[in-house]
Each structure stands twice: as structure tokens, then as C-alpha cells.
Write a protein that holds these residues in place. Structure first.
Motif, PDB file in Angstrom:
ATOM      1  N   MET A   1     -11.243 -27.127  30.977  1.00 36.49           N
ATOM      2  CA  MET A   1     -10.099 -27.237  31.881  1.00 36.49           C
ATOM      3  C   MET A   1      -9.647 -25.867  32.376  1.00 36.49           C
ATOM      4  O   MET A   1      -9.155 -25.723  33.475  1.00 36.49           O
ATOM      5  N   TYR A   2      -9.838 -24.821  31.530  1.00 36.75           N
ATOM      6  CA  TYR A   2      -9.499 -23.469  31.973  1.00 36.75           C
ATOM      7  C   TYR A   2     -10.306 -22.452  31.183  1.00 36.75           C
ATOM      8  O   TYR A   2     -10.555 -22.611  29.993  1.00 36.75           O
ATOM      9  N   ASN A   3     -10.743 -21.399  31.879  1.00 33.92           N
ATOM     10  CA  ASN A   3     -11.452 -20.295  31.246  1.00 33.92           C
ATOM     11  C   ASN A   3     -10.791 -18.956  31.543  1.00 33.92           C
ATOM     12  O   ASN A   3     -11.159 -17.939  30.955  1.00 33.92           O
ATOM     13  N   ASN A   4      -9.848 -18.965  32.476  1.00 35.90           N
ATOM     14  CA  ASN A   4      -9.127 -17.746  32.815  1.00 35.90           C
ATOM     15  C   ASN A   4      -7.714 -18.101  33.252  1.00 35.90           C
ATOM     16  O   ASN A   4      -7.340 -19.283  33.305  1.00 35.90           O
ATOM     17  N   GLY A   5      -6.937 -17.082  33.561  1.00 33.15           N
ATOM     18  CA  GLY A   5      -5.551 -17.313  33.922  1.00 33.15           C
ATOM     19  C   GLY A   5      -5.380 -18.122  35.190  1.00 33.15           C
ATOM     20  O   GLY A   5      -4.480 -18.969  35.289  1.00 33.15           O
ATOM     21  N   MET A   6      -6.230 -17.878  36.183  1.00 34.59           N
ATOM     22  CA  MET A   6      -6.125 -18.619  37.435  1.00 34.59           C
ATOM     23  C   MET A   6      -6.418 -20.097  37.217  1.00 34.59           C
ATOM     24  O   MET A   6      -5.730 -20.965  37.767  1.00 34.59           O
ATOM     25  N   ASP A   7      -7.434 -20.389  36.400  1.00 33.00           N
ATOM     26  CA  ASP A   7      -7.721 -21.790  36.061  1.00 33.00           C
ATOM     27  C   ASP A   7      -6.505 -22.444  35.409  1.00 33.00           C
ATOM     28  O   ASP A   7      -6.150 -23.587  35.716  1.00 33.00           O
ATOM     29  N   LEU A   8      -5.890 -21.714  34.491  1.00 32.56           N
ATOM     30  CA  LEU A   8      -4.737 -22.245  33.766  1.00 32.56           C
ATOM     31  C   LEU A   8      -3.571 -22.511  34.711  1.00 32.56           C
ATOM     32  O   LEU A   8      -2.932 -23.570  34.645  1.00 32.56           O
ATOM     33  N   LEU A   9      -3.306 -21.565  35.603  1.00 31.24           N
ATOM     34  CA  LEU A   9      -2.227 -21.754  36.575  1.00 31.24           C
ATOM     35  C   LEU A   9      -2.497 -22.951  37.479  1.00 31.24           C
ATOM     36  O   LEU A   9      -1.593 -23.754  37.754  1.00 31.24           O
ATOM     37  N   ASN A  10      -3.729 -23.075  37.948  1.00 30.13           N
ATOM     38  CA  ASN A  10      -4.081 -24.194  38.822  1.00 30.13           C
ATOM     39  C   ASN A  10      -3.917 -25.529  38.107  1.00 30.13           C
ATOM     40  O   ASN A  10      -3.451 -26.514  38.696  1.00 30.13           O
ATOM     41  N   ALA A  11      -4.300 -25.570  36.829  1.00 31.13           N
ATOM     42  CA  ALA A  11      -4.145 -26.804  36.053  1.00 31.13           C
ATOM     43  C   ALA A  11      -2.669 -27.150  35.885  1.00 31.13           C
ATOM     44  O   ALA A  11      -2.275 -28.316  36.001  1.00 31.13           O
ATOM     45  N   CYS A  12      -1.850 -26.135  35.619  1.00 31.66           N
ATOM     46  CA  CYS A  12      -0.403 -26.359  35.475  1.00 31.66           C
ATOM     47  C   CYS A  12       0.185 -26.913  36.769  1.00 31.66           C
ATOM     48  O   CYS A  12       1.010 -27.841  36.754  1.00 31.66           O
ATOM     49  N   ARG A  13      -0.237 -26.356  37.899  1.00 30.84           N
ATOM     50  CA  ARG A  13       0.292 -26.786  39.193  1.00 30.84           C
ATOM     51  C   ARG A  13      -0.211 -28.174  39.572  1.00 30.84           C
ATOM     52  O   ARG A  13       0.552 -29.021  40.041  1.00 30.84           O
ATOM     53  N   THR A  14      -1.500 -28.411  39.363  1.00 32.31           N
ATOM     54  CA  THR A  14      -2.096 -29.695  39.747  1.00 32.31           C
ATOM     55  C   THR A  14      -1.524 -30.848  38.934  1.00 32.31           C
ATOM     56  O   THR A  14      -1.206 -31.917  39.477  1.00 32.31           O
ATOM     57  N   LEU A  15      -1.393 -30.637  37.634  1.00 33.33           N
ATOM     58  CA  LEU A  15      -0.916 -31.693  36.744  1.00 33.33           C
ATOM     59  C   LEU A  15       0.593 -31.648  36.525  1.00 33.33           C
ATOM     60  O   LEU A  15       1.146 -32.522  35.854  1.00 33.33           O
ATOM     61  N   ASN A  16       1.233 -30.604  37.079  1.00 40.75           N
ATOM     62  CA  ASN A  16       2.683 -30.425  36.935  1.00 40.75           C
ATOM     63  C   ASN A  16       3.095 -30.415  35.463  1.00 40.75           C
ATOM     64  O   ASN A  16       4.002 -31.134  35.037  1.00 40.75           O
ATOM     65  N   LYS A  17       2.387 -29.588  34.701  1.00 47.50           N
ATOM     66  CA  LYS A  17       2.646 -29.496  33.267  1.00 47.50           C
ATOM     67  C   LYS A  17       2.770 -28.033  32.850  1.00 47.50           C
ATOM     68  O   LYS A  17       2.189 -27.147  33.485  1.00 47.50           O
TER      69      LYS A  17
END
Length: 288
Positions: A1-17
Motif C-alpha cells: 500500500m505504501y513504500n515511501n512518503g508520497m505513497d503514504l500521503l496518497n493512500a491517506c488522501r484516497t481513503l480519507n484515513k
């Protein structure tokens, strides 16, 4: 689901979590475990952190080298006085960081977060903020997940090993993990958490690993104390709305490159820095 900070931010924004929940979902997906399994493990880790951050304050412990000892108790007493410069809560966090370092050096059970040499920073940060703001235990457990997510990114793309990247990789990573957790505990956004982590890493970039007598005692314990202060400062900077000029992922890459460029004398070999001062050499001879 994430391997770097940008992945993590995108996941937070997409899933609103928030970050902690993305980390939880990622662990469930990749490790074939349940949410309850993970939360129970975090609770067990939290209990270890609580014990290691208080035991040396309540009861004297003997460290392997005898170079450190009693710092946690002294700082905790000082935190209760009206003479502190940094204030009650910062000095109390420092006391907890000292205590964890002492417990580690006495072969007590600690949580390597992310390493034994930096084990005091995350517990000291999250436990102190939780006490200060009277947060429920659930918030503290979630903070561990947030810090774990930041640690995963650093270890995936760089290193958390002092032998590979110097103290910047150990105490720097721990401070970054703690700073991100503090921000989320205090209601900050995922971007603010990553900015806090980036700021914490930048603040300590280039710091070498130079243990006296090759033991994880000095200067390690004091770097844990200063590391938790770094985490609080970085979290407050981010929460104020100040951005990290350099994004988290680029800071992680820079830290890794700095570590690779360090001479081996400055990477846990006890062949450089304060480890080769006259006093340090005298300690080493006495211990051996």
C-alpha cells in the motif's frame, strides 16, 4: 500500500484515513493478521516501553560499562522543580528517554524503536504527550502505528543502523518517527506528520555514531534525551503550519547518502569522534 512518503500521503488522501489506519490496513494485508492481532501486539510493545521508561527511575540498575546510571532519576526529580529552563514536560520526556537508555544498557527488556541505541525517544515522546494531554490509551497505541509507518519508509529506502548510517540513522530516525506520531496524536494532518519527520531528520543529519568503549551508553543516552526534544520541536514547527522545504522522501534519501559517505570510523566502530578522546580511552581500558 505504501513504500515511501508520497505513497503514504496518497493512500491517506484516497481513503480519507489518518496514517495510523493506513499502516494498520497495510499490516493486515501483507502479514495475514487481524486488526485485533496487531492492536494486541502494539499493546504489548507499549507495556514494554512503559516499564523501560520508569524502572530505572524507581529502582537503581547497573549498566554493563558503568559509564551511565541514575540520569533518568535525576532528570525526573529536576522536572518537578521550579528551576527548569525547558519546562516540566520537556524535562520529564528527557527523564523517560534517559531511563530507557539505562535499562537497555543494563540488559533490561526494551523495544528497539527502531534500534536499541535509540530506544528511549519514541516512548518518551508519546508517553509524555499522552500524560500531558490526558489522552486515552487508544490514542497512544495508534501513535505506535504511526511511528512504525515512518520507520518502515526509512528502513525501506535508507537505513536505521548506526553501523551503516551513523547516529543520524538511529536517533534521527527515532526522532522522525516520534515527531510524526506526536503530530497525529495532537490532531495534525498526514502532511504535517511527514513534514515533522522530515524536519527532525534534517535537524540531526550528519551526526556520527561514536560510542565510548564501543558500548551503547555514552553519548547514546544523552542523544536519546536530545532526540526526544528534537521530536517535540519538529512536531510543533509542523503543527504551526510551517512546511518542510524539502519533502520527507528527499530528506530520507539525503540522510542515506550522507551515511554512505561517512568514514567507517564514524559508524559504530568506536574509532572516531568522542570515542577516541583521552577520557573515552581511559574508560575503555578500565572496562576491559
Amino acid at each position: 500500500m505504501y513504500n515511501n512518503g508520497m505513497d503514504l500521503l496518497n493512500a491517506c488522501r484516497t481513503l480519507n484515513k489518518p496514517i495510523w489506519e493506513i499502516v494498520l490496513l497495510d499490516e493486515i494485508k501483507n502479514n495475514n493478521v487481524t486488526e485485533q492481532d496487531i492492536l494486541q501486539r502494539m499493546e504489548e510493545i507499549l507495556q514494554i516501553m512503559e516499564n523501560s521508561s520508569t524502572h530505572p527511575i524507581d529502582k537503581h540498575v547497573e549498566t554493563v560499562g558503568g559509564i551511565i546510571g541514575g540520569e533518568g532519576k535525576k532528570m525526573m526529580a529536576y522536572s518537578q522543580s521550579d528551576r527548569t529552563i525547558s519546562g516540566r514536560w520537556i524535562t520529564k520526556a528527557m527523564a523517560r528517554a534517559f531511563a530507557c537508555s539505562e535499562y537497555n544498557a543494563s540488559m533490561g527488556k526494551i523495544c528497539a524503536a527502531p534500534t536499541a541505541g535509540s530506544c528511549g525517544i519514541i516512548p518518551a515522546a508519546i508517553l509524555t504527550l499522552a500524560e500531558k494531554n490526558n489522552f486515552p490509551r487508544q490514542i497512544v497505541v495508534r501513535a505506535l502505528l504511526t511511528s512504525a509507518g515512518i520507520g518502515k519508509i526509512i528502513s525501506t529506502n535508507a537505513t536505521v543502523s548506526g553501523a551503516e548510517g551513523g547516529c543520524q540513522a538511529e536517533c534521527g530516525s527515532a526522532a522522525a518517527m516520534a515527531a510524526a506520531a506526536l503530530v497525529e496524536m495532537n490532531g495534525g494532518t498526514p502532511l504535517q506528520s511527514l513534514d515533522a519527520a522530515a524536519i527532525a531528520l534534517k535537524n540531526i543529519m550528519g551526526l556520527i555514531c561514536d560510542p565510548v568503549a564501543g558500548l551503547v551508553e555514552a553519548p547514546c543516552s544523552k542523544r536519546n534525551a536530545s532526540g526526544v526534544v528534537n521530536a517535540f520541536v519538529s512536531a510543533d514547527i509542523a503543527l504551526s503550519g510551517i512546511l518542510s522545504v524539502i519533502p520527507f522522501d528527499e530528506v530520507v534519501e539525503a540522510m542515506y547518502n550522507v551515511g554512505k559517505g561517512m568514514h567507517e570510523n564514524f559508524k559504530e566502530t568506536a574509532k572516531g569522534g568522542i570515542a577516541i578522546t583521552d577520557t573515552a580511552i581511559a574508560y575503555s581500558r578500565k572496562i576491559k
